[in-house]
Scaffold this motif. Structure first.
Motif, PDB file in Angstrom:
ATOM      1  N   SER A 118     -18.653  42.390   7.564  1.00  0.00           N
ATOM      2  CA  SER A 118     -17.925  41.371   8.328  1.00  0.00           C
ATOM      3  C   SER A 118     -18.706  40.925   9.564  1.00  0.00           C
ATOM      4  N   ALA A 119     -19.537  41.801  10.132  1.00  0.00           N
ATOM      5  CA  ALA A 119     -20.323  41.436  11.316  1.00  0.00           C
ATOM      6  C   ALA A 119     -21.330  40.341  10.987  1.00  0.00           C
ATOM      7  N   GLY A 122     -21.099  38.328   8.387  1.00  0.00           N
ATOM      8  CA  GLY A 122     -20.301  37.166   7.998  1.00  0.00           C
ATOM      9  C   GLY A 122     -19.830  36.370   9.203  1.00  0.00           C
ATOM     10  N   SER A 123     -19.414  37.053  10.253  1.00  0.00           N
ATOM     11  CA  SER A 123     -18.954  36.335  11.449  1.00  0.00           C
ATOM     12  C   SER A 123     -20.123  35.639  12.143  1.00  0.00           C
ATOM     13  N   ARG A 154     -20.773  32.455  10.176  1.00  0.00           N
ATOM     14  CA  ARG A 154     -19.767  31.415  10.457  1.00  0.00           C
ATOM     15  C   ARG A 154     -19.926  30.814  11.852  1.00  0.00           C
ATOM     16  N   ALA A 155     -20.427  31.588  12.801  1.00  0.00           N
ATOM     17  CA  ALA A 155     -20.526  31.126  14.191  1.00  0.00           C
ATOM     18  C   ALA A 155     -21.724  30.214  14.440  1.00  0.00           C
TER      19      ALA A 155
END
Length: 55
Positions: A14-15, A17-18, A21-22
């Motif tokens: 998730s790290a 992935g974020s 996205r950012a």
């Protein structure tokens, strides 16, 4: 921007992935047999990911 990610990295997925996205206009490349240090563990594919991003 290119994010080169090792599929075997111990960081939470998730790290990354974020981060993906950012960032604007980002391309994510996941190297399947690599952990946290893709430039050490698979320098050829790491270099190819960077080269492809510059084309």
């Amino acid at each position: 921007m290119v994010v080169v990610d090792g599929a075997l990295d111990i960081r939470p997925r998730s790290a990354v992935g974020s981060l993906e996205r950012a960032l604007p206009r980002v391309r994510r490349v996941i190297l399947p047999e690599v952990g946290h240090l893709p430039w050490v563990e698979d320098p050829r594919d790491f270099r190819e990911a960077g080269t492809a991003a510059l084309r």
